[in-house]
Design an enzyme around this catalytic site. Structure first.
Site, PDB file in Angstrom:
ATOM      1  N   ASP A  78       0.779  -1.312   0.046  1.00  0.00           N
ATOM      2  CA  ASP A  78      -0.096   0.217  -0.023  1.00  0.00           C
ATOM      3  C   ASP A  78       0.705   1.242  -0.044  1.00  0.00           C
ATOM      4  OD1 ASP A  78      -2.394   1.533   0.423  1.00  0.00           O
ATOM      5  OD2 ASP A  78      -3.271   0.219   1.557  1.00  0.00           O
ATOM      6  N   ASP A 102     -10.318   3.181  -2.409  1.00  0.00           N
ATOM      7  CA  ASP A 102     -10.963   1.996  -2.044  1.00  0.00           C
ATOM      8  C   ASP A 102     -12.361   2.149  -2.360  1.00  0.00           C
ATOM      9  OD1 ASP A 102      -8.588   1.278  -0.627  1.00  0.00           O
ATOM     10  OD2 ASP A 102      -9.390   1.781   1.368  1.00  0.00           O
TER      11      ASP A 102
END
Length: 403
Positions: A153, A211
């Protein structure tokens, strides 16, 4: 990480798109079809645990999902407490008392593969992990523990430019290759850093957007997140090839409401969500609680004909070929066949009312009569000449295989 057996034409195409020299290419030979599995994040967020993961593994096998092709069990964020003063990874022993190697061993014992999570950048005294300055050490550790999939990430990236992302993820990718263990590199760039210019030659998957359960900003319905990711994935469909996939994020099929913030999708919307992820060759990563899954959700997630479209060896991402009016779309994905005349087709109704949508086979070069099979009805519909039309419900799909 371009697959060694890619045709010269595809390699040239990627060079043109990405303008990256040969020495920047990193190969690992995995994810030749989109990865399929489950991730802890969408349901468990900051609370993954050894108990939850073991229960999920057992449920995935018992529910028939392993048999359907879901093989990865990915432990997302918050399994680590960072590093000790010597740089050694600290495992959250409250959540994972047996350790992360034992966790991978359990996953493997059920004939599944294990995934783990870290970040680029660095940050001290935070209950997660970042690998800047430790890429070789961390990837070696993950390999020694037996992990098969590494999600990286960008939460602590100090610079979110294309140049910075390419540099950091290249270091991580090289570190993975150096371990000698085949591990998927899942780049969670949140759609940033002009990924189309570098990610296809570095990662096996890369995120096309933020997301799914928080997008677009201010979203109040899961459906909005699905549409957001789908549109983002469409932007650079041609950069997807075997081993390298546009990642539209973990799916929301079967995911319950998030403390009342998100309105969950109807069964029809969930079927559309799954169908479109299959059409765009996105990784099929589940995010729901597999310990409590209903029959409708299982029926969607185990549709073998839809999964076969996602896993097609030709590795082409589907595209819109016609939008007969706003929100009434025809998507086409060419499939591997002996004569080159086989396609997956989705008639997709994004509007608020039922509507008829028409496929003009001439638009994909399929002239004369063609056979149609309904993927959700599991039924052959017969032969048609040049066109096929069907009524499609609001937020619904008609998913077909034609040849």
């Amino acid at each position: 990480m371009i697959q060694k057996k890619l045709s010269l034409g595809i390699i040239i195409m990627l060079f043109v798109i990405n303008d990256i020299s040969a020495q920047d290419r990193i190969e690992n030979g995995v994810a030749l079809t989109p990865p399929m599995g489950w991730s802890s994040w969408n349901t468990f967020k900051k609370e993954p645990s050894e108990q939850v993961i073991k229960q999920t593994v057992d449920a995935l096998v018992a529910n028939g999902l392993r048999k359907a092709g879901y093989t990865f069990i990915n432990i997302d964020d918050f399994w680590s407490l960072g590093r000790d003063p010597n740089g050694k990874i600290i495992i959250d022993s409250t959540k994972f008392p047996s350790g992360m190697k034992a966790m991978a061993d359990y996953i493997h014992s059920k004939k599944l593969k294990a995934g783990i999570y870290t970040n680029i950048g660095s940050k001290a005294n935070y209950p997660t992990l970042a690998s800047e300055g430790y890429y070789e050490e961390d990837m070696k550790t993950f390999a020694e523990w037996g992990y098969d999939y590494v999600k990286i990430d960008v939460n602590f990236a100090p610079d979110r430019s294309e140049t910075a992302y390419k540099k950091s993820f290249t270091e991580a990718a090289k570190a993975i290759v150096k371990t000698g263990r085949p591990m998927i590199l899942s780049i969670c760039n949140q759609g940033g850093g002009k990924y189309q210019n570098w990610a296809p030659l570095i990662g096996n998957t890369w995120r096309v957007g933020a997301d799914i359960d928080h997008s677009p900003k201010g979203a109040t319905k899961q459906w909005e997140g699905v549409i957001y990711e789908l549109d983002r994935s469409s932007a650079f469909a041609d950069i997807a090839t075997p081993g390298h996939w546009n990642d539209a994020d973990m799916m929301l099929v079967g995911v319950g409401s998030d403390n009342g913030r998100l309105d969950v999708m109807s069964v029809e919307e969930q079927k559309s969500h799954f169908s479109m992820w299959c059409m765009i060759a996105s990784p099929l990563i589940l995010g729901n609680d597999l310990r409590n899954v209903n029959k409708e959700t299982l029926a969607i997630l185990t549709n073998k004909e839809a999964i076969a479209i996602n896993q097609d060896k030709l590795g082409i991402q589907g595209k819109i070929v016609n939008e007969q009016s706003s929100g009434l779309q025809v998507w086409v994905k060419k499939l591997k066949s002996h004569n080159g005349r086989k396609y997956a087709v989705t008639l997709f109704n994004r509007t608020e009312s039922p509507s008829e949508i028409t496929l003009d086979a001439n638009k994909i070069g399929l002239t004369g009569k063609f056979k149609v099979r309904d993927v959700w009805m599991h039924k052959n519909l017969g032969k048609f000449l040049n066109v096929y039309s069907a009524s499609v419900p609001s937020h619904g799909v008609k998913m077909l295989v034609i040849h």
